[in-house]
Design a protein around this motif. Structure first.
Motif, PDB file in Angstrom:
ATOM      1  N   TYR A 156     -33.014  19.887  34.182  1.00 45.08           N
ATOM      2  CA  TYR A 156     -33.457  18.498  34.245  1.00 45.08           C
ATOM      3  C   TYR A 156     -34.547  18.257  33.201  1.00 45.08           C
ATOM      4  CZ  TYR A 156     -31.067  18.491  38.761  1.00 45.08           C
ATOM      5  OH  TYR A 156     -30.127  18.590  39.758  1.00 45.08           O
ATOM      6  N   PHE A 157     -34.655  17.006  32.768  1.00 38.02           N
ATOM      7  CA  PHE A 157     -35.689  16.631  31.808  1.00 38.02           C
ATOM      8  C   PHE A 157     -36.839  15.916  32.514  1.00 38.02           C
ATOM      9  CE2 PHE A 157     -32.081  17.207  28.987  1.00 38.02           C
ATOM     10  CZ  PHE A 157     -32.659  17.824  27.890  1.00 38.02           C
ATOM     11  N   TRP A 158     -38.030  16.200  32.037  1.00 32.57           N
ATOM     12  CA  TRP A 158     -39.241  15.519  32.513  1.00 32.57           C
ATOM     13  C   TRP A 158     -39.901  14.843  31.319  1.00 32.57           C
ATOM     14  CZ3 TRP A 158     -40.759  15.323  37.606  1.00 32.57           C
ATOM     15  CH2 TRP A 158     -40.071  16.166  38.487  1.00 32.57           C
ATOM     16  N   PHE A 159     -40.225  13.578  31.485  1.00 34.53           N
ATOM     17  CA  PHE A 159     -40.862  12.802  30.427  1.00 34.53           C
ATOM     18  C   PHE A 159     -42.268  12.395  30.873  1.00 34.53           C
ATOM     19  CE2 PHE A 159     -36.346  12.363  29.834  1.00 34.53           C
ATOM     20  CZ  PHE A 159     -36.176  12.453  28.472  1.00 34.53           C
ATOM     21  N   GLY A 160     -43.234  12.600  29.974  1.00 36.73           N
ATOM     22  CA  GLY A 160     -44.599  12.167  30.220  1.00 36.73           C
ATOM     23  C   GLY A 160     -44.821  10.798  29.610  1.00 36.73           C
ATOM     24  N   ASP A 161     -45.331   9.879  30.412  1.00 36.38           N
ATOM     25  CA  ASP A 161     -45.482   8.475  30.019  1.00 36.38           C
ATOM     26  C   ASP A 161     -46.964   8.110  29.935  1.00 36.38           C
ATOM     27  OD1 ASP A 161     -45.067   5.377  30.309  1.00 36.38           O
ATOM     28  OD2 ASP A 161     -46.117   5.955  32.144  1.00 36.38           O
ATOM     29  N   GLU A 162     -47.246   7.061  29.143  1.00 33.02           N
ATOM     30  CA  GLU A 162     -48.632   6.598  29.004  1.00 33.02           C
ATOM     31  C   GLU A 162     -48.940   5.325  29.779  1.00 33.02           C
ATOM     32  OE1 GLU A 162     -50.811   8.403  25.424  1.00 33.02           O
ATOM     33  OE2 GLU A 162     -49.644   6.725  24.663  1.00 33.02           O
ATOM     34  N   GLU A 201     -44.179   9.953  25.767  1.00 30.38           N
ATOM     35  CA  GLU A 201     -44.869  10.661  24.685  1.00 30.38           C
ATOM     36  C   GLU A 201     -44.661  12.168  24.729  1.00 30.38           C
ATOM     37  OE1 GLU A 201     -46.387   9.335  22.198  1.00 30.38           O
ATOM     38  OE2 GLU A 201     -46.722   7.250  22.787  1.00 30.38           O
ATOM     39  N   SER A 202     -44.060  12.675  25.793  1.00 32.85           N
ATOM     40  CA  SER A 202     -43.823  14.107  25.905  1.00 32.85           C
ATOM     41  C   SER A 202     -42.544  14.341  26.694  1.00 32.85           C
ATOM     42  CB  SER A 202     -45.015  14.817  26.567  1.00 32.85           C
ATOM     43  OG  SER A 202     -45.446  14.127  27.729  1.00 32.85           O
ATOM     44  N   MET A 203     -41.927  15.508  26.490  1.00 31.41           N
ATOM     45  CA  MET A 203     -40.619  15.804  27.088  1.00 31.41           C
ATOM     46  C   MET A 203     -40.458  17.311  27.253  1.00 31.41           C
ATOM     47  SD  MET A 203     -36.858  15.084  25.308  1.00 31.41           S
ATOM     48  CE  MET A 203     -37.388  15.833  23.758  1.00 31.41           C
ATOM     49  N   ARG A 204     -39.983  17.725  28.417  1.00 35.45           N
ATOM     50  CA  ARG A 204     -39.695  19.129  28.665  1.00 35.45           C
ATOM     51  C   ARG A 204     -38.428  19.258  29.511  1.00 35.45           C
ATOM     52  NH1 ARG A 204     -42.049  21.485  24.682  1.00 35.45           N
ATOM     53  NH2 ARG A 204     -44.202  20.729  24.451  1.00 35.45           N
ATOM     54  N   ARG A 205     -37.756  20.400  29.371  1.00 37.09           N
ATOM     55  CA  ARG A 205     -36.585  20.720  30.180  1.00 37.09           C
ATOM     56  C   ARG A 205     -36.974  21.814  31.171  1.00 37.09           C
ATOM     57  NH1 ARG A 205     -33.516  22.341  26.383  1.00 37.09           N
ATOM     58  NH2 ARG A 205     -32.109  20.584  26.050  1.00 37.09           N
ATOM     59  N   ASP A 206     -36.674  21.603  32.475  1.00 39.32           N
ATOM     60  CA  ASP A 206     -37.084  22.581  33.478  1.00 39.32           C
ATOM     61  C   ASP A 206     -36.012  23.641  33.701  1.00 39.32           C
ATOM     62  OD1 ASP A 206     -35.171  21.635  35.316  1.00 39.32           O
ATOM     63  OD2 ASP A 206     -36.604  20.410  36.419  1.00 39.32           O
ATOM     64  N   LYS A 207     -36.263  24.548  34.639  1.00 38.10           N
ATOM     65  CA  LYS A 207     -35.376  25.691  34.887  1.00 38.10           C
ATOM     66  C   LYS A 207     -33.998  25.265  35.387  1.00 38.10           C
ATOM     67  CE  LYS A 207     -36.985  26.269  39.643  1.00 38.10           C
ATOM     68  NZ  LYS A 207     -37.569  27.198  40.632  1.00 38.10           N
ATOM     69  N   ASN A 208     -33.910  24.050  35.925  1.00 42.76           N
ATOM     70  CA  ASN A 208     -32.648  23.548  36.462  1.00 42.76           C
ATOM     71  C   ASN A 208     -31.867  22.704  35.457  1.00 42.76           C
ATOM     72  OD1 ASN A 208     -33.245  24.606  39.131  1.00 42.76           O
ATOM     73  ND2 ASN A 208     -34.756  22.960  39.274  1.00 42.76           N
ATOM     74  N   VAL A 251     -41.534  11.245  34.696  1.00 41.58           N
ATOM     75  CA  VAL A 251     -40.217  10.691  34.976  1.00 41.58           C
ATOM     76  C   VAL A 251     -39.184  11.806  34.856  1.00 41.58           C
ATOM     77  CG1 VAL A 251     -38.476   9.008  34.263  1.00 41.58           C
ATOM     78  CG2 VAL A 251     -40.914   8.415  34.126  1.00 41.58           C
ATOM     79  N   LYS A 252     -38.371  11.978  35.899  1.00 37.89           N
ATOM     80  CA  LYS A 252     -37.362  13.025  35.953  1.00 37.89           C
ATOM     81  C   LYS A 252     -35.979  12.429  35.720  1.00 37.89           C
ATOM     82  CE  LYS A 252     -35.464  16.562  39.098  1.00 37.89           C
ATOM     83  NZ  LYS A 252     -35.500  17.092  40.487  1.00 37.89           N
ATOM     84  N   THR A 253     -35.208  13.048  34.810  1.00 38.61           N
ATOM     85  CA  THR A 253     -33.834  12.612  34.562  1.00 38.61           C
ATOM     86  C   THR A 253     -32.901  13.818  34.564  1.00 38.61           C
ATOM     87  OG1 THR A 253     -33.657  12.845  32.136  1.00 38.61           O
ATOM     88  CG2 THR A 253     -34.782  10.873  32.974  1.00 38.61           C
ATOM     89  N   ASN A 254     -31.610  13.541  34.670  1.00 33.97           N
ATOM     90  CA  ASN A 254     -30.639  14.615  34.474  1.00 33.97           C
ATOM     91  C   ASN A 254     -30.389  14.794  32.984  1.00 33.97           C
ATOM     92  OD1 ASN A 254     -28.854  12.576  33.696  1.00 33.97           O
ATOM     93  ND2 ASN A 254     -27.599  12.699  35.540  1.00 33.97           N
ATOM     94  N   THR A 264     -24.844  11.351  18.938  1.00 30.68           N
ATOM     95  CA  THR A 264     -26.062  12.024  18.506  1.00 30.68           C
ATOM     96  C   THR A 264     -27.248  11.761  19.424  1.00 30.68           C
ATOM     97  OG1 THR A 264     -26.856  10.199  17.109  1.00 30.68           O
ATOM     98  CG2 THR A 264     -25.322  11.781  16.106  1.00 30.68           C
ATOM     99  N   PHE A 265     -27.134  10.840  20.356  1.00 34.12           N
ATOM    100  CA  PHE A 265     -28.308  10.504  21.171  1.00 34.12           C
ATOM    101  C   PHE A 265     -27.975  10.364  22.651  1.00 34.12           C
ATOM    102  CE2 PHE A 265     -26.895   6.235  19.689  1.00 34.12           C
ATOM    103  CZ  PHE A 265     -26.767   5.572  20.902  1.00 34.12           C
ATOM    104  N   THR A 266     -29.029  10.516  23.461  1.00 37.15           N
ATOM    105  CA  THR A 266     -28.975  10.249  24.894  1.00 37.15           C
ATOM    106  C   THR A 266     -29.932   9.119  25.201  1.00 37.15           C
ATOM    107  OG1 THR A 266     -28.378  12.508  25.541  1.00 37.15           O
ATOM    108  CG2 THR A 266     -29.519  11.173  27.187  1.00 37.15           C
ATOM    109  N   ALA A 267     -29.451   8.113  25.899  1.00 37.67           N
ATOM    110  CA  ALA A 267     -30.287   6.978  26.290  1.00 37.67           C
ATOM    111  C   ALA A 267     -30.830   7.199  27.698  1.00 37.67           C
ATOM    112  CB  ALA A 267     -29.474   5.687  26.228  1.00 37.67           C
ATOM    113  N   LEU A 268     -32.100   6.895  27.891  1.00 35.97           N
ATOM    114  CA  LEU A 268     -32.681   6.964  29.225  1.00 35.97           C
ATOM    115  C   LEU A 268     -32.254   5.721  30.002  1.00 35.97           C
ATOM    116  CD1 LEU A 268     -34.349   9.088  27.685  1.00 35.97           C
ATOM    117  CD2 LEU A 268     -36.297   8.433  29.103  1.00 35.97           C
TER     118      LEU A 268
END
Length: 432
Positions: free
Chosen positions: A200-206, A191-198, A212-215, A137-141
């Protein structure tokens, strides 16, 4: 025809109440505060609170949702908890993860209430309902290749310890965490998360603040990306310099355009030197992995103190959640902003579209015997556009510390909110 003054006042008040309740609660579900997933022991550096004894042995709290994306099938969602327990010092054993779940919304079908009003875990790949929040159920960074650019908890033999408060020195970091390079709430406050056109996930940090970019499997693909001239007190590269942003004021909000090639980051607090109560919105190119230099400002309401989330409506309009703290009267509003319309001071146009402290609830979906629904949580940090008329909104319950009812940790509520005017999802106007 003339009316006595008190009658006019009553009519005006009724009109104002009707306008304020133009947005309606049309779906409701909740998740208990005590919802957990398997994992390393968490909360070894946090004080017990609200009747909950910590640490959580061999488990992680599924809580503190600060971002939401669509899940693998319709009606499921990927949610992202933040750093765990609120700050860098108390969260080194909180694993950074995204979870996948399905709210079974209670709603009105025209004749009766339907739906259980509960939330269940689902397989993150198939969307199939499962019995518990397990690995499926989850993905770990994680950063197994050491690309993040600074020393992380998984690089250490022992958890970092400040020497004060709960916890103790020389608590070893679990070998599994070290071997996998798993990221924790002392590494990043996502605190934020988006998936790009490719994909990949982008996470906004405080803590940086960083991007931060992840697969798709949560693996870090490159060094964390800072913002020039903006550093919080928790930035690992501060090196004695003066921060330019208060703590916990980083990328609370982040949107992505429909093309999936530009991110729009929204800071939660004002940068030193900027006009007080104005927050920077910056454009970031996914292709170049760099900021474009384009910037706007969002001005908080007189009653507002923080933003909670931001999501795109079209190329130039975005939705922003804005709130105050715990003080009364509680201010929890939803605004539509337009980057193409800027005032003389450089602030984007904003229009209120919902008051979360005064939603119409004619069918009493949360079953509190009231036809007015209020959403008074300290932090409200998730918004997703479901269709042109409906938003999904979720609170961050700050387990176990936040408590609307004394001695009881806050639950997590999932709302479907119907707006009185449709959003312009098909507006093709480009960003100026």
């Amino acid at each position: 025809m003339s009316f006595p003054r008190f009658v006019l006042s009553a009519l005006a008040l009724a009109s104002l109440c009707a306008a304020a309740q133009a947005a309606e609660l049309v779906g409701y579900a909740s998740m208990p505060a005590d919802t957990f997933a398997k994992g390393p022991t968490a909360g070894q550096f946090v004080s017990s609170a609200n009747g909950r004894t910590l640490p959580l042995v061999d488990k992680q709290a599924v809580q503190g949702f600060s971002a939401v994306l669509p899940g693998p099938v319709a009606g499921t969602y990927r949610v992202m908890p933040d750093n765990g327990f609120g700050n860098k010092a108390n969260s080194p054993d909180a694993m950074l993860r995204t979870y996948t779940l399905q709210p079974n919304f209670r709603s009105w079908d025209g004749a009766a209430l339907v739906g259980e009003g509960n939330v269940v875990p689902v397989n993150e790949k198939t969307g199939a309902v499962v019995a518990a929040f397990t690995d499926e159920t989850f993905t770990a960074l994680k950063d197994p290749d050491g690309l993040i650019g600074f020393t992380k908890v998984a690089d250490r033999e022992f958890y970092p310890y400040s020497g004060s408060g709960p916890g103790a020195a020389n608590i070893p970091v679990p070998q599994k965490v070290r071997d996998g390079g798993y990221l924790t709430g002392s590494d990043l406050d996502i605190e934020s998360m988006r998936r790009d056109k490719n994909g990949y996930f982008w996470f906004g940090d405080e803590f940086g603040p960083f991007l931060v970019k992840t697969n798709k499997n949560g693996k870090v693909l490159r060094a964390a990306i800072p913002m020039a001239g903006v550093q919080s007190p928790d930035n690992p590269f501060l090196n004695g310099a003066q921060p330019t942003l208060n703590g916990s004021n980083g990328f609370e909000g982040m949107a992505i355009n429909a093309a999936g090639d530009h991110l729009y980051t929204l800071l939660e607090g004002s940068v030193v030197g900027d006009t007080p109560k104005t927050l920077r919105i910056n454009e970031f190119s996914v292709d170049d992995e760099a900021y474009t230099g384009r910037q706007w400002h969002y001005k908080l309401d007189d009653a507002g103190t923080n933003i909670g989330d931001m999501t795109a409506v079209n190329a130039h309009q975005f939705i922003v959640l804005e709130r105050n703290g715990t003080q009364d009267p509680r201010f929890k509003r939803v605004f539509l902003i337009d980057l193409n319309v800027v005032d003389a001071d450089g602030n984007v146009q904003k229009t209120e579209i919902a008051d979360l402290m005064n939603l119409a609830d004619p069918h009493d979906l949360n079953q509190d015997s009231s036809q007015t629904f209020t959403f008074p949580w300290v932090t409200i940090e998730d918004v997703l556009v479901l269709d042109a008329s409906t938003l999904l909104i979720i609170n961050d319950n700050n387990y176990p510390g936040s408590s609307k009812t004394a001695g009881v940790p806050d639950i997590t509520e999932f709302l479907q909110v119907k707006l009185d005017q449709k959003l312009a999802l098909k507006d093709k106007t480009p960003l100026n």
